[in-house]
Design a protein around this motif. Structure first.
Motif, short mmCIF file in Angstrom:
data_model
loop_
_atom_site.label_atom_id
_atom_site.label_comp_id
_atom_site.label_asym_id
_atom_site.label_seq_id
_atom_site.Cartn_x
_atom_site.Cartn_y
_atom_site.Cartn_z
N ILE A 23 0.84 -1.20 0.00
CA ILE A 23 0.00 0.00 0.00
C ILE A 23 0.88 1.25 0.00
CG2 ILE A 23 -0.27 0.06 2.52
CD1 ILE A 23 -3.23 0.85 2.00
N THR A 24 0.66 2.12 -0.99
CA THR A 24 1.42 3.35 -1.12
C THR A 24 0.44 4.52 -1.13
OG1 THR A 24 3.08 2.18 -2.43
CG2 THR A 24 3.11 4.59 -2.52
N PHE A 25 0.51 5.36 -0.11
CA PHE A 25 -0.40 6.50 0.00
C PHE A 25 0.14 7.70 -0.75
CE2 PHE A 25 -1.92 3.90 3.43
CZ PHE A 25 -3.29 4.13 3.41
N LYS A 26 -0.76 8.44 -1.38
CA LYS A 26 -0.39 9.68 -2.06
C LYS A 26 0.20 10.65 -1.03
CE LYS A 26 -2.37 12.84 -5.44
NZ LYS A 26 -3.61 13.20 -6.16
N SER A 27 -0.42 10.68 0.15
CA SER A 27 0.08 11.46 1.28
C SER A 27 -0.39 10.76 2.55
CB SER A 27 -0.46 12.88 1.25
OG SER A 27 -0.08 13.57 2.43
N ASP A 28 0.46 10.70 3.57
CA ASP A 28 0.05 10.05 4.81
C ASP A 28 -0.48 11.06 5.83
OD1 ASP A 28 2.44 11.20 5.50
OD2 ASP A 28 3.33 9.39 6.31
N THR A 29 -0.66 12.33 5.41
CA THR A 29 -1.22 13.36 6.27
C THR A 29 -2.25 14.18 5.48
OG1 THR A 29 0.86 13.56 7.48
CG2 THR A 29 -0.68 15.38 7.69
N VAL A 30 -3.40 14.41 6.11
CA VAL A 30 -4.40 15.31 5.55
C VAL A 30 -4.43 16.54 6.44
CG1 VAL A 30 -6.87 15.70 5.22
CG2 VAL A 30 -5.84 13.58 4.43
N GLU A 46 -5.85 8.91 -0.46
CA GLU A 46 -5.77 8.11 -1.69
C GLU A 46 -4.56 7.20 -1.63
OE1 GLU A 46 -5.92 10.49 -5.26
OE2 GLU A 46 -7.37 11.86 -4.33
N PHE A 47 -4.71 5.96 -2.10
CA PHE A 47 -3.60 5.02 -2.10
C PHE A 47 -3.63 4.17 -3.36
CE2 PHE A 47 -7.04 2.71 -0.05
CZ PHE A 47 -6.99 1.46 -0.66
N THR A 48 -2.49 3.54 -3.64
CA THR A 48 -2.35 2.61 -4.76
C THR A 48 -1.75 1.31 -4.23
OG1 THR A 48 -1.94 4.46 -6.26
CG2 THR A 48 -1.29 2.28 -7.04
N GLY A 51 1.85 -3.41 -5.08
CA GLY A 51 2.35 -4.78 -4.99
C GLY A 51 1.85 -5.61 -6.16
N ASP A 52 2.03 -6.93 -6.05
CA ASP A 52 1.62 -7.83 -7.13
C ASP A 52 0.57 -8.84 -6.68
OD1 ASP A 52 3.26 -9.28 -5.49
OD2 ASP A 52 4.74 -9.76 -7.01
N ALA A 53 -0.14 -8.53 -5.58
CA ALA A 53 -1.23 -9.37 -5.09
C ALA A 53 -2.36 -8.44 -4.65
CB ALA A 53 -0.75 -10.22 -3.91
N PRO A 54 -3.60 -8.93 -4.59
CA PRO A 54 -4.71 -8.09 -4.14
C PRO A 54 -4.48 -7.58 -2.72
CG PRO A 54 -5.54 -10.07 -5.19
CD PRO A 54 -4.05 -10.25 -5.04
N LEU A 55 -4.84 -6.32 -2.50
CA LEU A 55 -4.71 -5.68 -1.19
C LEU A 55 -6.07 -5.73 -0.49
CD1 LEU A 55 -3.15 -3.80 0.83
CD2 LEU A 55 -4.13 -1.90 -0.45
N ILE A 56 -6.06 -6.21 0.74
CA ILE A 56 -7.29 -6.26 1.53
C ILE A 56 -7.09 -5.41 2.77
CG2 ILE A 56 -8.87 -7.74 2.81
CD1 ILE A 56 -7.94 -10.02 0.92
N VAL A 57 -7.86 -4.32 2.86
CA VAL A 57 -7.84 -3.48 4.06
C VAL A 57 -8.86 -4.09 5.01
CG1 VAL A 57 -8.25 -1.18 4.99
CG2 VAL A 57 -7.18 -1.44 2.75
N SER A 58 -8.37 -4.71 6.08
CA SER A 58 -9.25 -5.44 6.99
C SER A 58 -9.92 -4.54 8.02
CB SER A 58 -8.48 -6.54 7.70
OG SER A 58 -7.36 -6.01 8.37
N ASP A 59 -9.27 -3.42 8.39
CA ASP A 59 -9.85 -2.53 9.39
C ASP A 59 -9.18 -1.17 9.32
OD1 ASP A 59 -11.56 -1.79 11.41
OD2 ASP A 59 -10.56 -2.92 12.99
N GLY A 79 -1.94 -2.68 -8.74
CA GLY A 79 -1.91 -1.56 -9.67
C GLY A 79 -3.11 -0.64 -9.59
N ALA A 80 -4.15 -1.04 -8.87
CA ALA A 80 -5.36 -0.23 -8.76
C ALA A 80 -5.25 0.76 -7.60
CB ALA A 80 -6.58 -1.13 -8.57
N THR A 81 -6.14 1.75 -7.61
CA THR A 81 -6.16 2.76 -6.55
C THR A 81 -7.40 2.59 -5.70
OG1 THR A 81 -7.29 4.36 -7.95
CG2 THR A 81 -4.87 4.44 -7.94
N GLY A 82 -7.36 3.14 -4.51
CA GLY A 82 -8.48 3.11 -3.59
C GLY A 82 -8.43 4.32 -2.68
N THR A 83 -9.46 4.44 -1.84
CA THR A 83 -9.52 5.57 -0.91
C THR A 83 -9.97 5.11 0.47
OG1 THR A 83 -11.82 6.07 -1.52
CG2 THR A 83 -10.09 7.25 -2.72
N ILE A 84 -9.54 5.87 1.45
CA ILE A 84 -10.02 5.72 2.82
C ILE A 84 -10.61 7.07 3.19
CG2 ILE A 84 -9.36 5.38 5.23
CD1 ILE A 84 -7.21 3.44 4.18
#
Length: 132
Positions: A23-30, A46-48, A51-59, A79-84
């Motif tokens: 998991i690579t965040f665009k910024s780790d501070t808002v 925002e994060f991307t 890695g080369d396996a699916p990322l699962i954010v468990s909590d 390679g996909a992006t997501g948001t928290i």
């Protein structure tokens, strides 16, 4: 022949074990900056998955009840992006210094994110000068 099959099996497992989400965040501070009481408190990290396996954010947890984080609904492909999404209660006047902790299956399984800023009690512009 048995040794050859065993070596092939161990080699195949070795390649499978190396697959890892990252998991690579665009910024780790808002930074909310200076906002007025009752303002919209929703912000997004925002994060991307680099890695080369699916990322699962468990909590996703916050350091206090005034901050409500929302995790992604499903796995994030390589390679996909997501948001928290994070919602801060802007009816609380004063400085904002909170931590949002992300738990996932990434190579760094626990990641701390920060939110900061200040909620002002007056509804006037933050650019106005006050006379004494």
């Amino acid at each position: 022949m048995k040794k050859l099959v065993l070596i092939a099996l161990v080699g195949l497992l070795g390649f499978t074990v190396n697959a890892q989400a990252k998991i690579t965040f665009k910024s780790d501070t808002v930074d909310y900056g200076k906002i007025v009481k009752g303002s919209d408190g929703v912000r997004v990290f925002e994060f991307t998955n680099t890695g080369d396996a699916p990322l699962i954010v468990s909590d996703v947890k916050s350091s206090c009840g005034c901050t409500v984080p929302k995790k992604p609904k499903g796995p994030v492909a390589a390679g996909a992006t997501g948001t928290i999404e994070v919602k801060y209660d802007t009816n609380r006047v004063g400085p904002i210094r909170k931590t949002v902790t992300v738990y996932s299956n990434a190579d760094e399984p626990i990641k701390a994110l920060k939110i900061k800023g200040e909620v002002l009690k007056e509804a006037g512009s933050v650019l106005e000068k006050t006379e004494k």
